[in-house]
Scaffold this active site. Structure first.
Site, PDB file in Angstrom:
ATOM      1  N   GLU A 103       0.922  -1.263  -0.080  1.00 51.16           N
ATOM      2  CA  GLU A 103      -0.060  -0.126   0.028  1.00 51.16           C
ATOM      3  C   GLU A 103       0.872   1.007  -0.191  1.00 51.16           C
ATOM      4  OE1 GLU A 103      -3.258  -0.255   2.742  1.00 51.16           O
ATOM      5  OE2 GLU A 103      -3.014   1.777   3.133  1.00 51.16           O
ATOM      6  N   ASP A 105       0.333   5.313   0.768  1.00 54.35           N
ATOM      7  CA  ASP A 105      -0.897   6.070   1.374  1.00 54.35           C
ATOM      8  C   ASP A 105      -0.706   7.834   1.335  1.00 54.35           C
ATOM      9  OD1 ASP A 105      -3.077   4.549   2.433  1.00 54.35           O
ATOM     10  OD2 ASP A 105      -1.591   3.843   4.072  1.00 54.35           O
ATOM     11  N   GLU A 107      -2.925  10.303   3.412  1.00 54.53           N
ATOM     12  CA  GLU A 107      -4.015  10.496   4.110  1.00 54.53           C
ATOM     13  C   GLU A 107      -4.213  11.952   4.826  1.00 54.53           C
ATOM     14  OE1 GLU A 107      -4.874   6.122   5.967  1.00 54.53           O
ATOM     15  OE2 GLU A 107      -3.951   7.395   7.470  1.00 54.53           O
TER      16      GLU A 107
END
Ligand SMILES: *[C@@H]1O[C@H](CO)[C@@H](O)[C@H](O)[C@H]1NC(C)=O
Ligand SMILES: *[C@@H]1O[C@H](CO)[C@@H](O)[C@H](O)[C@H]1NC(C)=O
Length: 293
Positions: A103, A105, A107
């Site tokens: 993953e 990311d 955010e």
């Protein structure tokens, strides 16, 4: 003669397949994505050219790409939830399916009106996360659209904001550090309730009287490789831009790190009291920054 003809045909077909597995989109949210959760709270507009995600007290929302990609550059313009967005998390990320997942990311952790968002970046490789680097942004991300990019190739992953590199993660598999190179990933954008941890470590909760919270997305663009079954056709993929950083971009990266980093797992001596992760240790880290990207 005949056999030469057949060989040429096979060769031509192979080339066509390879060419078609690499796709450049002027992205369309209708054709390229499925709704992941939140039903109509994910609202595609302008004939697929733009999209909003909403969250109310019943649910957030999110979309996922139909394709799985193995390497590529993914650009998205995002305008974040304005005003009191404390407790909301808007996420833009690549993730593989199944166990031991990979993953990448981004955010965006909301905040009270006038207080700064945090952009929290992370990498999971073979199921292992814990590679957080967090930033304040040098602009108000709720006023205008800005371009957020993940450029992933077998050598490195670069995260960019308005084409400025803010984070480079090198493939150090050769010295035993996990790095995503095997598992294709889907692209996601989601908006959800993170008020147990997101804003000032969870101290500021969502003010539901301000709902619905809305984040806007447009100009999705992918220049990415879609793997063929059982094929290594993507292994030499490069978006064309990810050749590493030139001197000017390296300087930018250093400036960003000097000014805007809020948290860096590589400097968290309390968390890693028994020694920093391998890629963080002084020599390796210096190598990572000074390296010929
Ligand atoms: C929110 O604002 C406070 C006060 O300025 C700050 O300490 C914090 O880092 C900001 N961002 C988040 C996501 O908590
Ligand atoms: C792909 O590989 C898997 C396992 O390696 C195998 O079971 C499957 O039959 C292969 N499929 C094709 C189309 O070759």
């Amino acid at each position: 003669m005949a056999s030469l003809y057949v060989n040429n045909c096979v060769f031509l077909l192979l080339c066509l397949c390879l060419a078609f597995s690499t796709i450049a989109y002027g992205g369309d949210f209708n054709t390229d994505f499925d709704i992941l959760f939140g039903d109509k709270r994910a609202n595609i507009e302008d004939g697929g050219m733009s999209m909003t995600l909403a969250m109310d007290k019943y649910s957030g929302s999110g979309i996922a790409s139909k394709n799985e990609y193995l390497f590529g550059r993914f650009d998205m313009q995002i305008k974040l939830v304005p005003e009191n967005s404390a407790g909301t998390v808007t996420a833009y990320y690549l993730s593989s399916l199944g166990p031991n997942h990979d993953e990448v990311d981004l955010e965006f952790l909301g905040n009270l009106s006038g207080d700064p968002y945090i952009l929290s970046t992370n990498l999971y490789a073979n199921g292992n996360g814990g590679h957080e680097v967090q930033f304040y942004l040098w602009f108000d991300p709720t006023q205008d659209f800005h371009t957020y990019s993940i450029d992933w190739n077998p050598q490195r992953i670069i995260i960019l904001v308005d084409d400025i590199p803010i984070r480079v993660m090198h493939n150090r598999q050769s010295i035993g550090v996990a790095f995503p190179t095997r598992q294709p990933m889907k692209l996601y954008t989601t908006l959800w309730n993170g008020d147990s941890w997101a804003t000032r470590g969870g101290q500021v909760k969502i003010d539901w009287s301000k709902a619905p919270f809305i984040a806007s997305f447009r100009n999705f663009n992918a220049n990415a490789c879609i793997p063929l079954p059982n094929s290594s056709n993507c292994l030499d993929f490069n978006s064309g831009k990810n050749k590493g950083l030139n001197a000017e971009k390296r300087k930018k990266l250093k400036e960003i790190h000097a000014k805007w980093v809020v948290y860096d797992y590589c400097r968290d001596f309390r968390r890693y009291a028994r020694g920093l992760p391998y890629e963080c240790r002084k020599n390796n880290r210096l190598l990572a920054i000074e390296d010929e990207y």
